[in-house]
Design a protein around this motif. Structure first.
Motif, PDB file in Angstrom:
ATOM      1  N   GLN A   1      35.511  17.778  27.051  1.00 16.11           N
ATOM      2  CA  GLN A   1      34.442  18.220  27.453  1.00 16.11           C
ATOM      3  C   GLN A   1      33.402  17.653  26.690  1.00 16.11           C
ATOM      4  O   GLN A   1      33.624  17.668  25.259  1.00 16.11           O
ATOM      5  N   VAL A   2      32.229  16.833  27.066  1.00 21.23           N
ATOM      6  CA  VAL A   2      31.317  16.268  26.153  1.00 21.23           C
ATOM      7  C   VAL A   2      30.412  17.308  25.590  1.00 21.23           C
ATOM      8  O   VAL A   2      29.814  18.213  25.921  1.00 21.23           O
ATOM      9  N   PRO A   3      30.498  17.117  24.039  1.00 18.54           N
ATOM     10  CA  PRO A   3      29.794  18.230  23.387  1.00 18.54           C
ATOM     11  C   PRO A   3      28.120  18.385  23.513  1.00 18.54           C
ATOM     12  O   PRO A   3      27.774  19.460  23.378  1.00 18.54           O
ATOM     13  N   LEU A   4      27.744  17.270  23.471  1.00 15.61           N
ATOM     14  CA  LEU A   4      26.206  17.244  23.744  1.00 15.61           C
ATOM     15  C   LEU A   4      25.751  16.083  24.722  1.00 15.61           C
ATOM     16  O   LEU A   4      26.368  14.905  24.715  1.00 15.61           O
ATOM     17  N   MET A   5      25.002  16.357  25.558  1.00 15.52           N
ATOM     18  CA  MET A   5      24.397  15.078  26.395  1.00 15.52           C
ATOM     19  C   MET A   5      22.903  15.395  26.539  1.00 15.52           C
ATOM     20  O   MET A   5      22.300  16.143  27.039  1.00 15.52           O
ATOM     21  N   GLU A   6      22.516  13.980  26.215  1.00 13.49           N
ATOM     22  CA  GLU A   6      20.837  13.819  26.210  1.00 13.49           C
ATOM     23  C   GLU A   6      20.398  13.200  27.617  1.00 13.49           C
ATOM     24  O   GLU A   6      21.061  12.703  28.213  1.00 13.49           O
ATOM     25  N   SER A   7      19.118  13.683  28.088  1.00 12.04           N
ATOM     26  CA  SER A   7      18.512  12.995  28.948  1.00 12.04           C
ATOM     27  C   SER A   7      17.085  13.145  28.742  1.00 12.04           C
ATOM     28  O   SER A   7      16.479  13.910  27.722  1.00 12.04           O
ATOM     29  N   GLY A   8      16.246  12.431  29.675  1.00 16.66           N
ATOM     30  CA  GLY A   8      14.915  12.458  29.517  1.00 16.66           C
ATOM     31  C   GLY A   8      14.118  11.176  29.031  1.00 16.66           C
ATOM     32  O   GLY A   8      13.055  11.093  29.060  1.00 16.66           O
ATOM     33  N   GLY A   9      14.931  10.395  28.579  1.00 19.30           N
ATOM     34  CA  GLY A   9      14.345   9.112  27.914  1.00 19.30           C
ATOM     35  C   GLY A   9      13.669   8.234  29.133  1.00 19.30           C
ATOM     36  O   GLY A   9      14.245   8.307  30.210  1.00 19.30           O
ATOM     37  N   ASP A  10      12.741   7.512  28.643  1.00 19.82           N
ATOM     38  CA  ASP A  10      12.055   6.556  29.780  1.00 19.82           C
ATOM     39  C   ASP A  10      11.237   5.584  28.791  1.00 19.82           C
ATOM     40  O   ASP A  10      11.205   5.626  27.784  1.00 19.82           O
ATOM     41  N   SER A  11      10.618   4.762  29.807  1.00 20.20           N
ATOM     42  CA  SER A  11       9.525   3.867  29.395  1.00 20.20           C
ATOM     43  C   SER A  11       8.181   4.499  29.624  1.00 20.20           C
ATOM     44  O   SER A  11       8.013   4.940  30.873  1.00 20.20           O
ATOM     45  N   VAL A  12       7.350   4.623  28.778  1.00 16.14           N
ATOM     46  CA  VAL A  12       6.061   4.976  28.784  1.00 16.14           C
ATOM     47  C   VAL A  12       4.921   4.260  28.123  1.00 16.14           C
ATOM     48  O   VAL A  12       5.176   3.526  27.303  1.00 16.14           O
ATOM     49  N   GLN A  13       3.952   4.505  28.419  1.00 18.61           N
ATOM     50  CA  GLN A  13       2.645   3.855  27.703  1.00 18.61           C
ATOM     51  C   GLN A  13       2.197   4.677  26.528  1.00 18.61           C
ATOM     52  O   GLN A  13       2.524   5.841  26.324  1.00 18.61           O
ATOM     53  N   ALA A  14       1.722   3.870  25.653  1.00 20.69           N
ATOM     54  CA  ALA A  14       1.280   4.739  24.067  1.00 20.69           C
ATOM     55  C   ALA A  14       0.402   5.684  24.525  1.00 20.69           C
ATOM     56  O   ALA A  14      -0.487   5.621  25.307  1.00 20.69           O
ATOM     57  N   GLY A  15       0.209   6.731  23.805  1.00 20.36           N
ATOM     58  CA  GLY A  15      -0.413   8.078  24.146  1.00 20.36           C
ATOM     59  C   GLY A  15      -0.068   8.946  24.946  1.00 20.36           C
ATOM     60  O   GLY A  15      -0.368  10.114  25.531  1.00 20.36           O
ATOM     61  N   GLY A  16       1.297   8.658  25.768  1.00 17.74           N
ATOM     62  CA  GLY A  16       1.920   9.337  26.733  1.00 17.74           C
ATOM     63  C   GLY A  16       2.880  10.447  26.194  1.00 17.74           C
ATOM     64  O   GLY A  16       3.138  10.660  24.838  1.00 17.74           O
ATOM     65  N   SER A  17       3.400  11.163  27.193  1.00 16.05           N
ATOM     66  CA  SER A  17       4.265  12.200  26.658  1.00 16.05           C
ATOM     67  C   SER A  17       5.842  12.176  27.173  1.00 16.05           C
ATOM     68  O   SER A  17       5.722  11.757  28.491  1.00 16.05           O
ATOM     69  N   LEU A  18       6.850  12.856  26.467  1.00 22.13           N
ATOM     70  CA  LEU A  18       8.122  12.729  27.153  1.00 22.13           C
ATOM     71  C   LEU A  18       8.629  13.996  26.668  1.00 22.13           C
ATOM     72  O   LEU A  18       8.284  14.538  25.494  1.00 22.13           O
ATOM     73  N   ARG A  19       9.630  14.629  27.427  1.00 27.65           N
ATOM     74  CA  ARG A  19      10.487  15.869  26.711  1.00 27.65           C
ATOM     75  C   ARG A  19      11.764  15.093  27.151  1.00 27.65           C
ATOM     76  O   ARG A  19      12.570  15.170  28.196  1.00 27.65           O
TER      77      ARG A  19
END
Length: 129
Positions: free
Chosen positions: A1-19
């Motif tokens: 079982q994978v202990p931790l798994m990230e998601s949500g990364g992306d390419s954005v413009q400066a000033g933008g938001s990501l979670r």
């Protein structure tokens, strides 16, 4: 079982938001009643940097903190029901471009990556100007 798994990364413009999200496996979730969940990042050619930490005791969040470089822009939080850790990133800057990693350890929090037992595979965040 994978202990931790990230998601949500992306390419954005400066000033933008990501979670970013980090799903925590049941093993990591139950192994230590007192544990630290953290977000690190690593830009090309640079050392891995601690970005935010969250210390929990059982189901309660005892402490959350972000580094000076992201203070006022990033927030760390978690959803116990979903076994998920989040990193809300606002007002993104090109210098935030990096691979972001979720990490966990039993006990109190540190920004020292070598003290963490569990890691995810990372999710890429790219901020363009």
């Amino acid at each position: 079982q994978v202990p931790l798994m990230e998601s949500g990364g992306d390419s954005v413009q400066a000033g933008g938001s990501l979670r970013l999200s980090c799903t925590v496996s049941g093993y990591v979730h139950t192994r230590d009643s007192r544990k630290c969940m953290a977000w690190f990042r690593q830009a090309p050619g640079k050392e891995r940097e601690g970005v935010a930490v969250l210390y929990t005791v059982g189901e309660a969040t005892a402490l959350s903190k972000v580094s000076a470089s992201v203070k006022g822009r990033f927030t760390i939080s978690r959803d116990n029901a979903k076994n998920t850790l989040y990193l809300q990133m606002n007002s993104l800057k090109p210098e935030d471009t990096a691979m972001y990693y979720c990490a966990a350890r039993g006990g109190i929090c540190y920004y020292n990556e070598y003290l963490y037992n569990y890691w995810g595979q990372g999710t890429q965040v790219t901020v363009s100007s």
